[in-house]
Design a protein around this motif. Structure first.
Motif, PDB file in Angstrom:
ATOM      1  N   ARG A   1       4.050   8.793   7.865  1.00  0.00           N
ATOM      2  CA  ARG A   1       2.946   8.593   8.798  1.00  0.00           C
ATOM      3  C   ARG A   1       3.340   9.017  10.210  1.00  0.00           C
ATOM      4  O   ARG A   1       2.557   9.641  10.927  1.00  0.00           O
ATOM      5  CB  ARG A   1       2.533   7.117   8.803  1.00  0.00           C
ATOM      6  CG  ARG A   1       1.957   6.623   7.494  1.00  0.00           C
ATOM      7  CD  ARG A   1       0.547   7.164   7.266  1.00  0.00           C
ATOM      8  NE  ARG A   1      -0.060   6.505   6.141  1.00  0.00           N
ATOM      9  CZ  ARG A   1      -0.106   6.992   4.907  1.00  0.00           C
ATOM     10  NH1 ARG A   1       0.434   8.174   4.648  1.00  0.00           N
ATOM     11  NH2 ARG A   1      -0.689   6.328   3.923  1.00  0.00           N
TER      12      ARG A   1
ATOM     13  N   ASP B   1       0.845   7.121  -1.141  1.00  0.00           N
ATOM     14  CA  ASP B   1      -0.114   7.742  -0.218  1.00  0.00           C
ATOM     15  C   ASP B   1      -1.224   8.407  -1.020  1.00  0.00           C
ATOM     16  O   ASP B   1      -2.292   7.841  -1.204  1.00  0.00           O
ATOM     17  CB  ASP B   1       0.620   8.741   0.685  1.00  0.00           C
ATOM     18  CG  ASP B   1      -0.315   9.531   1.578  1.00  0.00           C
ATOM     19  OD1 ASP B   1      -1.455   9.075   1.810  1.00  0.00           O
ATOM     20  OD2 ASP B   1       0.074  10.607   2.056  1.00  0.00           O
TER      21      ASP B   1
ATOM     22  N   ARG C   1       1.523  14.080   4.390  1.00  0.00           N
ATOM     23  CA  ARG C   1       0.982  13.467   3.176  1.00  0.00           C
ATOM     24  C   ARG C   1       2.107  13.406   2.149  1.00  0.00           C
ATOM     25  O   ARG C   1       2.967  14.282   2.098  1.00  0.00           O
ATOM     26  CB  ARG C   1      -0.182  14.269   2.598  1.00  0.00           C
ATOM     27  CG  ARG C   1      -1.411  14.397   3.479  1.00  0.00           C
ATOM     28  CD  ARG C   1      -1.998  13.081   3.940  1.00  0.00           C
ATOM     29  NE  ARG C   1      -2.293  12.119   2.893  1.00  0.00           N
ATOM     30  CZ  ARG C   1      -3.481  11.989   2.298  1.00  0.00           C
ATOM     31  NH1 ARG C   1      -4.465  12.802   2.631  1.00  0.00           N
ATOM     32  NH2 ARG C   1      -3.691  11.055   1.406  1.00  0.00           N
TER      33      ARG C   1
ATOM     34  N   LEU D   1      -5.933   5.571   5.538  1.00  0.00           N
ATOM     35  CA  LEU D   1      -5.074   5.884   4.411  1.00  0.00           C
ATOM     36  C   LEU D   1      -4.442   4.603   3.908  1.00  0.00           C
ATOM     37  O   LEU D   1      -4.135   3.701   4.687  1.00  0.00           O
ATOM     38  CB  LEU D   1      -3.976   6.868   4.819  1.00  0.00           C
ATOM     39  CG  LEU D   1      -4.436   8.281   5.186  1.00  0.00           C
ATOM     40  CD1 LEU D   1      -3.253   9.119   5.627  1.00  0.00           C
ATOM     41  CD2 LEU D   1      -5.142   8.946   4.013  1.00  0.00           C
TER      42      LEU D   1
ATOM     43  N   VAL E   1       6.717   5.527   3.632  1.00  0.00           N
ATOM     44  CA  VAL E   1       5.360   5.709   4.145  1.00  0.00           C
ATOM     45  C   VAL E   1       5.376   5.733   5.669  1.00  0.00           C
ATOM     46  O   VAL E   1       4.709   6.562   6.302  1.00  0.00           O
ATOM     47  CB  VAL E   1       4.432   4.603   3.622  1.00  0.00           C
ATOM     48  CG1 VAL E   1       3.058   4.696   4.285  1.00  0.00           C
ATOM     49  CG2 VAL E   1       4.288   4.695   2.106  1.00  0.00           C
TER      50      VAL E   1
END
Length: 830
Positions: free
Chosen positions: A314, A386, A319, A828, A310
Motif C-alpha cells: 500500500r 489484496d 497491487r 481496498l 499489505v
C-alpha cells in the motif's frame, strides 16, 4: 508534492487504500496534528489559480487559519481527511458542522495530482464520515468559474442543487446514498480497478524475484515458464546466481534493474518476502504476484506477517496477488504470460478462470485442456491479501477475449460488493462459481487452507441466485457448462429433444434431462410427420427420437435439422452409440455440420467417448460442438445454459424505496445505543414505533390474530454479508428462503417462488397469504435493515390477513452497534 514530517506506522494507521482514476493507489486517512506542516506546505505549493479558486482571493493568509480550523475540529463537529501517496500528502478535504444535519465542506488537491479522481475519493469518504455523525447535507461556496469543483460534486452521484449569486455558486449536496449514487461509485471503481490490474493481466515487463539455478525450484521454474512461453515484453531475473539463467541476466537486487518492471513474480522463502517487496516498491514496480506460502493460512503469526506485506504494498502503491498462490496466466497473443510453475497447457479460448486454491487451479487448467476448453486468462488469488474475485470480475467484465467466467471460491472478501459486481457482469457474461465449504467440515478445512472465512451455505446460495451467478457442484460441471455456454447459442427455453440411434441411451438421456430440470418436449403430430419425411427409416418419431442402429450419418444430420426447425424444441441432445454400420467419428462430423449454423444449442453424447469440443465449420469464431461421454453431464450442462438464459431474460429491477419515516427510527436507535452501548432488545411499544414508521401493520400481543398462517418474515445482520432477509414458514412444513439487501421487488418475488408449495399457504388446510402483499412486506423489511444497520435482528411472526392487509401477530427487534462498511465508498481490502 508535500512530504510528511513523520512516516505513518507500518500498519498504515487509521485509513484505507483506494484506487484512483489512473489505476494507482492512494491512502485516505484522518488528518492529525503532526500533518500541520505538510498541510501548510500543500497550500503554499498550490498555484495562484488554485489558491484563488479555493479561497476567492489572491492572498495567502487564509490557508493557515483554515488548516488550524480543520485540525482543531473534532468529531462529531467535523473531520478532515488527507490523501497520501507514499510519503507525500497530496490532498485534503474537511467538513465542519453548521447545523443539526448540515455541514460546510471544502477540498484542495495538489496541482500535480488533479484530474486523477483524488478529490472525488476524498469527498466519498468524507460523506461517509459525516453520515455516521448525523449529517445529511454538505454545503459549499465556490466560484462559478470553478468548473472542476462543480464537476466533482456532480460526479459523486448524490442529489445536488445549485444557487447562483453573481460570481459564486452555493452548492447543496445530499450525503445520503441511493441506487444512483452506488451505481456511480461502482462505475468509478470499475474503471479504476481495470487500470490497476493491467500490470498483472497485461504487463509490458516482468521480473522473477527468487530465480535460482536449482532445477525444479519454484523460482527457476517460473523464469523458465515465462521465457519459454514467449512473453512479449521484457523479462528480468533477481536472485543469488551469477550470469544468465534461461537466457536472462540475473541481478542481485531489484533496485539494480535498468527499468521498473510492471510486474514482479516473487518466489522467495516467506521470511524474505517483506524485504523483496520493499525493494520492488522502491524500484517502482506496479504489481506483485507472491507465490510464497507461510502467511495467513498458517495462523496468527502468519496473518501478522501478511498484514506487513499489505502495508508495504500500500505504501508503494502496488497491487498484490497472493500470497500462497500459483500465479497468473494469459493466453492473449499480445501478452503470452505464463507466470505459473510447471508445464501447464495454455490453449487459447474464452474461459477466464480464477481460483483461490493453486492446486485446484492447476487441475482446472489441465482438465480444461483435455476437454478442449481454451482459456483467456487464469489467476490464482491464494490468500487474497489484496486482489480478490471482485477485482477479477471487474477486469473480465470488460475483457473482450473473455466470454465465460469461472471461479473457485473458499471465501468472500466483500460479499455485498461481489453481489453488486456479479449482478452487473452476469447480464452480459455467465459467471460459474464453485464454492467450497458446503458442510461444517468443509468450512473448517477451508479456513485452515487459505484463511477463508466461513459463511452460511444458505446465504451463499441466496447471494448467487440474487446476483445471477450459477453455482456448480463439481469441477466437471463447471467445465462442461463452460463448454456449452462458450460454444453454443443460449436456449430460448427448457424444452429439449433427444435424438439417437439406440433406444436405451435415448431413454436415459430423457431421464437425465428431466432430472436436471429440463422439459422433454412433446412433439406435435405435424412435427413427427415432417421428421418421418426427412428420415423415413426412423424407428420412433416420438421424443426421444430413435433413428435405429442402422442410421447413417446423413440420417442423423437430417433428423437433427428437422428437430431444430420445430417450434416446440429449444435445444437438441444427440445421443449416439458406435455401431458396426457407422463409426462415431462420421456421425460426429455430420452432427457438427448440421448444427453449425443453428440458433439453438446442440450437444452430442458419443457414448463412452472422451469429453471434448469440436470446432464447427463455417460458424465463425468461437463456435464449437460440445461432446460428452454420457447423457447425465450433458443434461446438467444444458440445464446450466437454460438457467443462464433465465438470468439474461430477467427484468433488471430497481430498488424502490417505500414511503417511510426514517428519522424517528434513527432517533430511537440512537437513544437506545446511548443508553445501552452494546444494544438490547426493544420493548413492545418501541417495536411498534419502528414497524409503524416503515408501514408494517402490527397488533398488540393480546390482540394477536388466530394463526391462520405460520408465515414469518425476518432479517439479521450477517457479519460477512450484511443485512439478510428471510421469509418462510415454521411448523411441520418448515421452509425458508433468503436474500441479501438491497432488495428489488423482483428479488422478493423470486424469493417467494423458492418456497413450497406454490402460493405459500400456512398449513395445507389454511388460507394462503397474498403473495404480492407478502412481497411488499419483505421489501419494507429490507428497506428497514438497509437504512438502519443497527437493526441486528428482526423477527415478524404469525403474518396473517386482516381484511386486505397483512398484519404481524408478534415481533421482536434487537438493536446493536453497526459494524458494516459503508457501501457508497471505495476501499481496498486489507
Amino acid at each position: 508534492m508535500t512530504v510528511l514530517t513523520t512516516r505513518p506506522p507500518a500498519g498504515g494507521g487509521r485509513g484505507v487504500s483506494v484506487v484512483r482514476a489512473d489505476g494507482r493507489l492512494v491512502r485516505i486517512r484522518p488528518a492529525a496534528r503532526a500533518d500541520r506542516s505538510a498541510l501548510l506546505a500543500l497550500h503554499a505549493d498550490a498555484s495562484d489559480r488554485s489558491n484563488y479558486l479555493r479561497f476567492f482571493t489572491a492572498g495567502r493568509g487564509a490557508s493557515a487559519a483554515y488548516v488550524d480550523l480543520l485540525l482543531g475540529t473534532r468529531e462529531p463537529d467535523g473531520q478532515a481527511l488527507v490523501a497520501v501517496e507514499g510519503d507525500a500528502l497530496i490532498g485534503v478535504a474537511g467538513w465542519v458542522r453548521e447545523g443539526a444535519d448540515e455541514a460546510e465542506v471544502a477540498l484542495l488537491v495538489s496541482d500535480a495530482r488533479q484530474r486523477l479522481g483524488i478529490g472525488t475519493l476524498l469527498l466519498e469518504h468524507l460523506a461517509a464520515d459525516a453520515r455516521a455523525h448525523g449529517v445529511r447535507r454538505f454545503v459549499a461556496e465556490t466560484l462559478a468559474e470553478n468548473v472542476a469543483m462543480l464537476r466533482v460534486f456532480d460526479d459523486l452521484g448524490f442529489a445536488v442543487t445549485r444557487e447562483v449569486d453573481q460570481e459564486s455558486v452555493h452548492v447543496t449536496c445530499s450525503v445520503l446514498p441511493d441506487e444512483s449514487t452506488i451505481a456511480a461509485v461502482d462505475e468509478r471503481e470499475r474503471r479504476a480497478g481495470v487500470r490497476s490490474l493491467a500490470p498483472v493481466m497485461a504487463p509490458r515487463s516482468v521480473v522473477v524475484v527468487g530465480a535460482g539455478r536449482r532445477p525444479g525450484s519454484v523460482g527457476n521454474e517460473l523464469l523458465r515458464c515465462v521465457t519459454e512461453a514467449g512473453f512479449t515484453g521484457d523479462v528480468y531475473a533477481v536472485g543469488r546466481a551469477d550470469g544468465d539463467l534461461h537466457g536472462v541476466r540475473v541481478h542481485h537486487d531489484v533496485r539494480d534493474l535498468p527499468v521498473a518492471p510492471d510486474l514482479a513474480v516473487v518466489a522467495v522463502p516467506a521470511p524474505a518476502v517483506p524485504e523483496a517487496l520493499q525493494a520492488c516498491g522502491e524500484r517502482g514496480v506496479r504489481a506483485a504476484v507472491i507465490v510464497s506460502a507461510g502467511f495467513a493460512e498458517t495462523g496468527a503469526d502468519g496473518a501478522e506477517a501478511q498484514a506487513e506485506l499489505v502495508a508495504i504494498a500500500r505504501h508503494h502503491g502496488m497491487r498484490v496477488v497472493g500470497p500462497n498462490c500459483l500465479g497468473v496466466l494469459s493466453t492473449d497473443p499480445a501478452v503470452r504470460l505464463h507466470a505459473v510453475p510447471g508445464r501447464l497447457p495454455g490453449l487459447q479460448g474464452t474461459l477466464a478462470l480464477g481460483s483461490q486454491s493453486g492446486a485446484l487451479g492447476s487441475a482446472l487448467l489441465h482438465a480444461a485442456a483435455r476437454a478442449g476448453v481454451g482459456v483467456s486468462s487464469f489467476v490464482s488469488v491464494g490468500n487474497k491479501a489484496d486482489v480478490s474475485g471482485n477485482d477479477l470480475l471487474l477486469y473480465w467484465e470488460q475483457d473482450q477475449r473473455t466470454a465465460v467466467i469461472g471461479l473457485y471460491l473458499e471465501s468472500f472478501g466483500n460479499p455485498r460488493k461481489f453481489a453488486r459486481i456479479a449482478r452487473r457482469v452476469s447480464r452480459h457474461k455467465p459467471v460459474l462459481a464453485l464454492k467450497s465449504g458446503r458442510t461444517a467440515a468443509g468450512r473448517r478445512a477451508g479456513s485452515s487452507h487459505t484463511a477463508a472465512a466461513a459463511a452460511s451455505d444458505a446465504v451463499v446460495d441466496a447471494l448467487f441466485r440474487q446476483a445471477g451467478v450459477l453455482r456448480m457442484d463439481t469441477v466437471e460441471d463447471l467445465l462442461d457448462s463452460a463448454r456449452v455456454l462458450a460454444g453454443q447459442p443460449l436456449p430460448r427455453g427448457r424444452r429439449v429433444a433427444v435424438l439417437g440411434n439406440a433406444g436405451g441411451p435415448g431413454v436415459l438421456a430423457a431421464d437425465a434431462a428431466s432430472a436436471a430440470g429440463l422439459a422433454v418436449a412433446e412433439l406435435s403430430v405435424d412435427a413427427q410427420s415432417r421428421l418421418l419425411a426427412d428420415v423415413p427409416k426412423a424407428v420412433s418419431t416420438m421424443n426421444p427420437v430413435d433413428l435405429g442402429a442402422a442410421a447413417s450419418p446423413a440420417a442423423v444430420a437430417a433428423g437433427l435439422r428437422a428437430l431444430l426447425r420445430c417450434d416446440e424444441v429449444d435445444a437438441v441432445l444427440v445421443v449416439v452409440a458406435e455401431t458396426l454400420e457407422h463409426v462415431t467419428d462420421d456421425v460426429t462430423a455430420a452432427v457438427a455440420a448440421a448444427g453449425a449454423q443453428a440458433d439453438k444449442p446442440v450437444l452430442l453424447v458419443a457414448l463412452a467417448a472422451p469429453a471434448g469440443s469440436i470446432p464447427l465449420p463455417d460458424a465463425g469464431s468461437g463456435r464449437f460442438l460440445p461432446v460428452f461421454g454420457f447423457p447425465e453431464p450433458a443434461a446438467r450442462a444444458l440445464a446450466t445454459a437454460a438457467a443462464y438464459a433465465d438470468v439474461r431474460s430477467r427484468p433488471v429491477g430497481r430498488v424502490r424505496a417505500p414511503a417511510v419515516q426514517a428519522a424517528p427510527v434513527r432517533a430511537l436507535v440512537a437513544a437506545v445505543l446511548e443508553e445501552c452501548p452494546d444494544g438490547r432488545w426493544l420493548s413492545p411499544p418501541e417495536v411498534e414505533e419502528v414497524l409503524a414508521a416503515y408501514g408494517i401493520l402490527g397488533c398488540r400481543q393480546r390482540e394477536a390474530p388466530a394463526p391462520e398462517s405460520s408465515v414469518t418474515v425476518g432479517a439479521a445482520q450477517d457479519p460477512q454479508f450484511g443485512p439478510v432477509v428471510t421469509a418462510g414458514r415454521v411448523g411441520r412444513l418448515a421452509d425458508r428462503a433468503f436474500r441479501l439487501v438491497p432488495l428489488t421487488r423482483e428479488d422478493a418475488a423470486r424469493m417467494l417462488d423458492e418456497l413450497r408449495p406454490p402460493g405459500l399457504p400456512g398449513d395445507l388446510d389454511a388460507p394462503a397469504v397474498s403473495r404480492p402483499a407478502l412481497a411488499a412486506l419483505v421489501c419494507r423489511v429490507a428497506a428497514l435493515v438497509d437504512a438502519h444497520p443497527e437493526v441486528a435482528e428482526l423477527d415478524l411472526g404469525r403474518v396473517a390477513h386482516r381484511g386486505n392487509d397483512l398484519v404481524v401477530g408478534d415481533a421482536a427487534l434487537r438493536v446493536a452497534p453497526a459494524r458494516l462498511p459503508d457501501v457508497a465508498v471505495r476501499r481496498l481490502q486489507g
